[in-house]
Design an enzyme around this catalytic site. Sequence first.
Site, mmCIF file in Angstrom:
data_model
loop_
_atom_site.group_PDB
_atom_site.id
_atom_site.type_symbol
_atom_site.label_atom_id
_atom_site.label_comp_id
_atom_site.label_asym_id
_atom_site.label_seq_id
_atom_site.Cartn_x
_atom_site.Cartn_y
_atom_site.Cartn_z
ATOM 1 N N LYS A 22 0.834 -1.210 0.000
ATOM 2 C CA LYS A 22 0.000 0.000 0.000
ATOM 3 C C LYS A 22 0.870 1.264 0.000
ATOM 4 C CE LYS A 22 -1.364 1.829 3.952
ATOM 5 N NZ LYS A 22 -1.419 3.173 4.481
ATOM 6 N N ASN A 23 1.880 1.281 0.859
ATOM 7 C CA ASN A 23 2.641 2.523 1.005
ATOM 8 C C ASN A 23 3.555 2.800 -0.189
ATOM 9 O OD1 ASN A 23 1.311 3.195 3.304
ATOM 10 N ND2 ASN A 23 2.899 2.445 4.712
ATOM 11 N N CYS A 116 -4.954 8.378 8.342
ATOM 12 C CA CYS A 116 -4.872 7.895 9.722
ATOM 13 C C CYS A 116 -4.092 8.890 10.566
ATOM 14 C CB CYS A 116 -4.168 6.534 9.759
ATOM 15 S SG CYS A 116 -5.261 5.142 9.445
ATOM 16 N N ARG A 121 0.927 14.879 12.555
ATOM 17 C CA ARG A 121 1.962 14.391 11.642
ATOM 18 C C ARG A 121 2.356 15.535 10.707
ATOM 19 N NH1 ARG A 121 -0.617 9.032 9.280
ATOM 20 N NH2 ARG A 121 1.437 8.686 8.394
ATOM 21 N N ASP A 304 4.677 0.564 11.949
ATOM 22 C CA ASP A 304 3.359 0.102 11.491
ATOM 23 C C ASP A 304 3.036 -1.304 12.007
ATOM 24 O OD1 ASP A 304 3.187 2.481 10.191
ATOM 25 O OD2 ASP A 304 3.655 1.680 8.207
ATOM 26 N N ARG A 396 -8.340 -0.063 4.704
ATOM 27 C CA ARG A 396 -7.380 0.805 4.011
ATOM 28 C C ARG A 396 -6.056 0.102 3.769
ATOM 29 N NH1 ARG A 396 -7.767 6.770 6.248
ATOM 30 N NH2 ARG A 396 -6.439 6.945 4.432
HETATM 31 C C1 EPZ Z 1 4.836 6.690 6.125
HETATM 32 O O1 EPZ Z 1 4.199 7.858 6.616
HETATM 33 C C2 EPZ Z 1 3.775 5.630 6.057
HETATM 34 N N1 EPZ Z 1 2.714 6.101 5.181
HETATM 35 C C3 EPZ Z 1 3.233 5.345 7.447
HETATM 36 O O2 EPZ Z 1 2.360 4.235 7.327
HETATM 37 C C4 EPZ Z 1 4.379 4.984 8.388
HETATM 38 O O3 EPZ Z 1 3.883 4.877 9.694
HETATM 39 C C5 EPZ Z 1 5.478 6.033 8.340
HETATM 40 O O4 EPZ Z 1 5.890 6.274 6.974
HETATM 41 C C6 EPZ Z 1 6.712 5.652 9.147
HETATM 42 O O5 EPZ Z 1 7.242 4.449 8.662
HETATM 43 C C7 EPZ Z 1 2.859 6.064 3.879
HETATM 44 O O6 EPZ Z 1 3.855 5.618 3.349
HETATM 45 C C8 EPZ Z 1 1.722 6.538 3.056
HETATM 46 P P1 EPZ Z 1 7.248 9.851 8.024
HETATM 47 P P2 EPZ Z 1 4.928 9.259 6.527
HETATM 48 O O7 EPZ Z 1 7.281 11.142 7.296
HETATM 49 O O8 EPZ Z 1 5.787 9.282 5.319
HETATM 50 C C9 EPZ Z 1 7.844 13.002 11.578
HETATM 51 C C10 EPZ Z 1 0.478 2.922 7.882
HETATM 52 O O9 EPZ Z 1 -0.025 2.466 8.950
HETATM 53 N N2 EPZ Z 1 7.822 14.004 10.501
HETATM 54 O O10 EPZ Z 1 8.333 8.870 7.744
HETATM 55 O O11 EPZ Z 1 3.917 10.312 6.665
HETATM 56 C C11 EPZ Z 1 6.492 12.310 11.752
HETATM 57 O O12 EPZ Z 1 5.648 13.058 12.572
HETATM 58 C C12 EPZ Z 1 1.032 4.313 7.818
HETATM 59 O O13 EPZ Z 1 0.523 2.291 6.826
HETATM 60 C C13 EPZ Z 1 8.081 15.332 10.795
HETATM 61 O O14 EPZ Z 1 8.304 15.716 11.942
HETATM 62 O O15 EPZ Z 1 5.831 9.186 7.825
HETATM 63 C C14 EPZ Z 1 6.920 10.988 12.329
HETATM 64 O O16 EPZ Z 1 7.127 11.104 13.699
HETATM 65 C C15 EPZ Z 1 0.615 5.223 8.860
HETATM 66 N N3 EPZ Z 1 8.058 16.235 9.767
HETATM 67 C C16 EPZ Z 1 8.268 10.710 11.648
HETATM 68 O O17 EPZ Z 1 8.733 11.973 11.187
HETATM 69 C C17 EPZ Z 1 7.829 15.883 8.472
HETATM 70 O O18 EPZ Z 1 7.835 16.748 7.585
HETATM 71 C C18 EPZ Z 1 8.225 9.749 10.465
HETATM 72 O O19 EPZ Z 1 7.193 10.158 9.570
HETATM 73 C C19 EPZ Z 1 7.584 14.522 8.186
HETATM 74 C C20 EPZ Z 1 7.580 13.618 9.225
#
Ligand code: EPZ
Length: 419
Positions: A22-23, A116, A121, A304, A396
Site C-alpha cells: 500500500k505505502n 490515519c 503528523r 506500522d 485501508r
Molecule cells: C509513512 O508515513 C507511512 N505512510 C506510514 O504508514 C508509516 O507509519 C510512516 O511512513 C513511518 O514508517 C505512507 O507511506 C503513506 P514519516 P509518513 O514522514 O511518510 C515526523 C500505515 O499504517 N515528521 O516517515 O507520513 C512524523 O511526525 C502508515 O501504513 C516530521 O516531523 O511518515 C513521524 O514522527 C501510517 N516532519 C516521523 O517523522 C515531516 O515533515 C516519520 O514520519 C515529516 C515527518
Amino acid sequence: MEKLMVRGGRPLRGTVQISGAKNSAVALLPAAILAESEVVLDNLPQLSDVAVYGEILEQLGAGVSWSGDTMRIDPSRLQSAPMPDGKVKLLRASYYLMGALLGRFGEAVIGLPGGCNFEPRPIDQHIKGFEALGAEVSNEHGSIRIFARELRGAKIYLDVVSVGATINIMLAASRAKGVTTIENAAKEPEIIDVATLLNAMGARIKGAGTETIRIEGVEAMHGCRHSIIPDRIQAGTYMIAAAATRGDVVIDGVIPKHMEAMSAKLVEMGVQVIEMDESIRIVGAPTYEPIDVRALVYPGFATDLQSPMTSLLTQASGVSILTDYVYSNRFKHVPELVRMGAGIRVEGRSAIIEGGPLNAAKVRAADLRAGAALVVAGLTVPEGVTEIAGVEYIDRGYDNLVENLRRLGADVWREQADA
Ligand code: EPZ
C-alpha cells in the site's frame, strides 16, 4: 458501516498470499503524473486508498483503467488543477501530489492531507525540501500552495528521517534543473520502489535505500511498466497472527530481507521462523518469552507493526516493553486491548505489556494498524466473539483480510454494524 466479528482460539494453518505494498502504491500512482505517456503498474493491492488515488488522477485528467491488479495510467492529458478539498482529504498520501504536480507543472494546490491521524503528523520537511528546490510555499485556508518558476537542484538535509519527505523531494527533483542530494534520507523499501519506477520513467536517481540519495534532474519523463513490491506490513501482520494463534502459516510472495527485524523479534520470543526464497513459514509455540521491541525507521522494527505486535506480546509469559521511536503516542489500540482484559500501561513512548489471556469484547479500531492489533487479539480468544467496529480503517491496508483469514482456518466474518 460494517463490523468485523472474530471467534478465536483456532491455530491459523495454511498459506497466505501477500499483495503489493500500500505505502508504495500510494506513491507510485502520483509518480505517474511525471510521465508524458502511459505508466502501467502491476501487483497493485485492491484497497480503498488505491481506488481513491486512481479517482484523483482521473479528476486531474489522466486516463485510468483497472484490470485485476493492474492499473494503466495515461497522464498525457493531465493538467494541474487546485485540489483544496474532496478526495485529497481522504488520504494522508495525497501529499505526494505536491511533489509530482510541482515536478511536472511547477505548481500545486493541495488540501492538507487526511488519513490515519493517530497523532499530529507535520509535513515541514516536505516543505523545506520544496523550498530548497526554489519553490514558494504558502498555506492558504488549509491548502498548501506551491509554486516555482523554475525548480533547481539543491542539497537538502532532512532534520527528521521521513519516508514521505524523501519520496516527495525525489518526485519534484526528478524534473528540476541540476543535481539534488537528500541527506539523512529514509531507507524504506518503498523508497527504493519509487526510485525504481522513476528511473524506468527516465529519471536519474542513485542511492535510494541509503541515507544519501542523488537525483539528477531530467527534462522529460516517459511511461513504463512496473510491478510493486510486496507489502511488508501486511506480511508482518500475518506473521504475528500466525504466532499469536500458535499456528503454522506460510506467508507467500514476500521479500524475506524486508522482514528481518520482524523475524528476529519473533525468534527471540520462541517462534520458529523459516525463511525461503520468497516466503516465510511461521510455526508457533505453546509459550513465548517476553521481549523488548523498539520501533525505529527502516531497517529497524516497523512502527506500522508495533500495534499488532502489542497484541502478540500479551501472549508472552511475563512483561514485555514496546517503545515507538517514530511516533510519540501511537497507542490508540491499547485502551481497546485493555477492554479485552490485557494488562498494558502506556508510559511516554512505551507500552508495558504483562502477558495473560484476553477475553472477547466489543472494541473499536481507531486507525488502520490499531484495527490489525484488535484482529490479532480477537484471534487468540477461544470463547465468545470479539466485535470490531471501525472496519473501514482496516480496509485501508488489508485487502481480502476476512477471506485470507478464513482460508487459514479462522472463524471471522463481517456484519452490518449497529446504527
Ligand atoms: C509513512 O508515513 C507511512 N505512510 C506510514 O504508514 C508509516 O507509519 C510512516 O511512513 C513511518 O514508517 C505512507 O507511506 C503513506 P514519516 P509518513 O514522514 O511518510 C515526523 C500505515 O499504517 N515528521 O516517515 O507520513 C512524523 O511526525 C502508515 O501504513 C516530521 O516531523 O511518515 C513521524 O514522527 C501510517 N516532519 C516521523 O517523522 C515531516 O515533515 C516519520 O514520519 C515529516 C515527518
